[in-house]
Design an enzyme around this catalytic site. Structure first.
Site, PDB file in Angstrom:
ATOM      1  N   GLY A   1      11.865  21.243  50.709  1.00 43.84           N
ATOM      2  CA  GLY A   1      11.423  19.939  50.246  1.00 43.84           C
ATOM      3  C   GLY A   1      12.513  18.912  50.503  1.00 43.84           C
ATOM      4  O   GLY A   1      13.697  19.271  50.566  1.00 43.84           O
TER       5      GLY A   1
ATOM      6  N   GLN B   1      17.109  11.081  49.527  1.00 47.40           N
ATOM      7  CA  GLN B   1      18.132  12.021  50.016  1.00 47.40           C
ATOM      8  C   GLN B   1      18.573  11.693  51.444  1.00 47.40           C
ATOM      9  O   GLN B   1      19.595  12.195  51.903  1.00 47.40           O
ATOM     10  CB  GLN B   1      17.594  13.463  49.992  1.00 47.40           C
ATOM     11  CG  GLN B   1      17.466  14.053  48.609  1.00 47.40           C
ATOM     12  CD  GLN B   1      17.008  15.495  48.699  1.00 47.40           C
ATOM     13  OE1 GLN B   1      15.821  15.760  48.811  1.00 47.40           O
ATOM     14  NE2 GLN B   1      17.941  16.432  48.661  1.00 47.40           N
TER      15      GLN B   1
ATOM     16  N   CYS C   1      19.795  22.671  46.298  1.00 52.34           N
ATOM     17  CA  CYS C   1      19.417  21.320  46.698  1.00 52.34           C
ATOM     18  C   CYS C   1      20.202  20.949  47.957  1.00 52.34           C
ATOM     19  O   CYS C   1      21.410  21.196  48.012  1.00 52.34           O
ATOM     20  CB  CYS C   1      19.737  20.348  45.563  1.00 52.34           C
ATOM     21  SG  CYS C   1      19.331  18.644  45.949  1.00 52.34           S
ATOM     22  N   LEU C   2      19.532  20.380  48.939  1.00 53.84           N
ATOM     23  CA  LEU C   2      20.218  20.014  50.182  1.00 53.84           C
ATOM     24  C   LEU C   2      21.316  18.971  49.937  1.00 53.84           C
ATOM     25  O   LEU C   2      22.258  18.871  50.706  1.00 53.84           O
ATOM     26  CB  LEU C   2      19.211  19.477  51.209  1.00 53.84           C
ATOM     27  CG  LEU C   2      18.206  20.493  51.776  1.00 53.84           C
ATOM     28  CD1 LEU C   2      17.229  19.804  52.718  1.00 53.84           C
ATOM     29  CD2 LEU C   2      18.917  21.635  52.487  1.00 53.84           C
TER      30      LEU C   2
ATOM     31  N   HIS D   1      11.030  19.340  41.415  1.00 49.79           N
ATOM     32  CA  HIS D   1      12.380  19.081  41.943  1.00 49.79           C
ATOM     33  C   HIS D   1      12.381  17.766  42.751  1.00 49.79           C
ATOM     34  O   HIS D   1      13.239  16.910  42.557  1.00 49.79           O
ATOM     35  CB  HIS D   1      12.813  20.264  42.808  1.00 49.79           C
ATOM     36  CG  HIS D   1      14.169  20.156  43.414  1.00 49.79           C
ATOM     37  ND1 HIS D   1      15.220  20.990  43.068  1.00 49.79           N
ATOM     38  CD2 HIS D   1      14.685  19.307  44.347  1.00 49.79           C
ATOM     39  CE1 HIS D   1      16.293  20.649  43.760  1.00 49.79           C
ATOM     40  NE2 HIS D   1      15.998  19.641  44.554  1.00 49.79           N
ATOM     41  N   GLU D   2      11.383  17.621  43.642  1.00 53.68           N
ATOM     42  CA  GLU D   2      11.339  16.420  44.489  1.00 53.68           C
ATOM     43  C   GLU D   2      10.973  15.173  43.684  1.00 53.68           C
ATOM     44  O   GLU D   2      11.532  14.099  43.899  1.00 53.68           O
ATOM     45  CB  GLU D   2      10.356  16.612  45.650  1.00 53.68           C
ATOM     46  CG  GLU D   2      10.669  17.783  46.581  1.00 53.68           C
ATOM     47  CD  GLU D   2      12.115  17.841  47.041  1.00 53.68           C
ATOM     48  OE1 GLU D   2      12.737  16.783  47.228  1.00 53.68           O
ATOM     49  OE2 GLU D   2      12.644  18.961  47.199  1.00 53.68           O
TER      50      GLU D   2
ATOM     51  N   HIS E   1      13.993  13.863  42.067  1.00 53.49           N
ATOM     52  CA  HIS E   1      14.805  13.070  43.004  1.00 53.49           C
ATOM     53  C   HIS E   1      14.322  11.618  43.028  1.00 53.49           C
ATOM     54  O   HIS E   1      15.120  10.686  43.001  1.00 53.49           O
ATOM     55  CB  HIS E   1      14.703  13.627  44.430  1.00 53.49           C
ATOM     56  CG  HIS E   1      15.712  14.694  44.746  1.00 53.49           C
ATOM     57  ND1 HIS E   1      17.075  14.484  44.632  1.00 53.49           N
ATOM     58  CD2 HIS E   1      15.559  15.963  45.187  1.00 53.49           C
ATOM     59  CE1 HIS E   1      17.701  15.602  44.990  1.00 53.49           C
ATOM     60  NE2 HIS E   1      16.810  16.510  45.324  1.00 53.49           N
TER      61      HIS E   1
HETATM   62 ZN    ZN Z   1      17.104  18.449  45.883  1.00 59.12          ZN
END
Ligand code: ZN
Length: 164
Positions: free
Chosen positions: A47, A52, A92-93, A134-135, A138
Site C-alpha cells: 500500500g 508518502q 511502513c515504506l 494503515h493507508e 497516513h
Molecule cells: Zn505506511
C-alpha cells in the site's frame, strides 16, 4: 512512468499533515496514481499513500495479491462501518526496517472514488482491512509510530534520529 521518492519519517512534515480531498479528476491525477502504483511495486509495498511520495492529496493505492497485478486506487475515502479488534504487526515504506504492533479493527467497510470519479465500496477483513486502515491513517497524518504508547514513541524517535 516514474519511480517516486518515498518520504521517510521525520524527513518532511507532509507525513504529519491531514491530506486534502481530490477535487479534479484529470490526466495529471492519473499520472500521479500510475507513478504511485509503480513506486509501490518497486519498493515491494502492499500500500502507498499520496503524502508518502510528496502529494497532499486524499488518495492511496494498494495491492495485497502475491501476483502484484491487482492494484486498486481509492480517492477521498471514508469509513462507513468498522467492527471488531485485531492485533497486527506492521511495517511502513516510510519507516524502513521497523515492524511495530498496532491495534486495528478486524472488519471495515469503506467508500471512495476511482480515477474516473466513480464511487466504489470495499468490504474488508484480515490483511486487507489492516492495509486500508494503515493507508487511511497516513492520509490523516498518522503513522504506525503515532499508534505506539508514549514512552515507546519517544524511544523509537530517538532510535530513528541515531540512524540518520
Ligand atoms: Zn505506511
Amino acid at each position: 512512468m516514474a519511480i517516486l521518492k518515498i518520504i521517510k519519517y521525520g524527513e518532511n512534515k507532509i507525513l504529519k499533515e491531514k491530506t486534502k480531498p481530490v477535487e479534479i479528476f484529470n490526466s495529471s491525477l492519473k499520472e500521479i496514481v500510475h507513478n504511485m502504483i509503480e513506486t509501490m511495486y518497486y519498493n515491494k509495498g502492499i500500500g502507498l499513500a499520496a503524502n508518502q511520495v510528496g502529494f497532499n492529496l486524499n488518495l492511496f493505492v494498494f495491492d495485497i495479491t502475491p501476483e502484484k497485478n491487482s492494484s486498486v486506487i481509492l480517492i477521498n475515502s471514508s469509513i462507513i462501518e468498522k467492527k471488531g479488534q485485531t492485533n497486527s504487526q506492521e511495517g511502513c515504506l516510510s519507516i524502513p526496517g521497523m515492524i511495530l504492533p498496532v491495534k486495528r479493527h478486524s472488519y471495515l467497510k469503506i467508500s471512495g472514488f476511482d480515477l474516473k470519479g466513480k464511487k466504489i465500496e470495499i468490504e474488508a477483513e484480515g490483511l486487507l482491512a489492516i492495509v486500508l486502515q494503515h493507508e487511511m491513517d497516513h492520509l490523516k497524518g498518522k503513522t504506525i509510530i503515532d499508534k505506539q504508547p508514549f514512552f515507546k514513541r519517544i524511544k523509537i524517535k530517538h532510535l530513528l534520529k541515531k540512524q540518520n
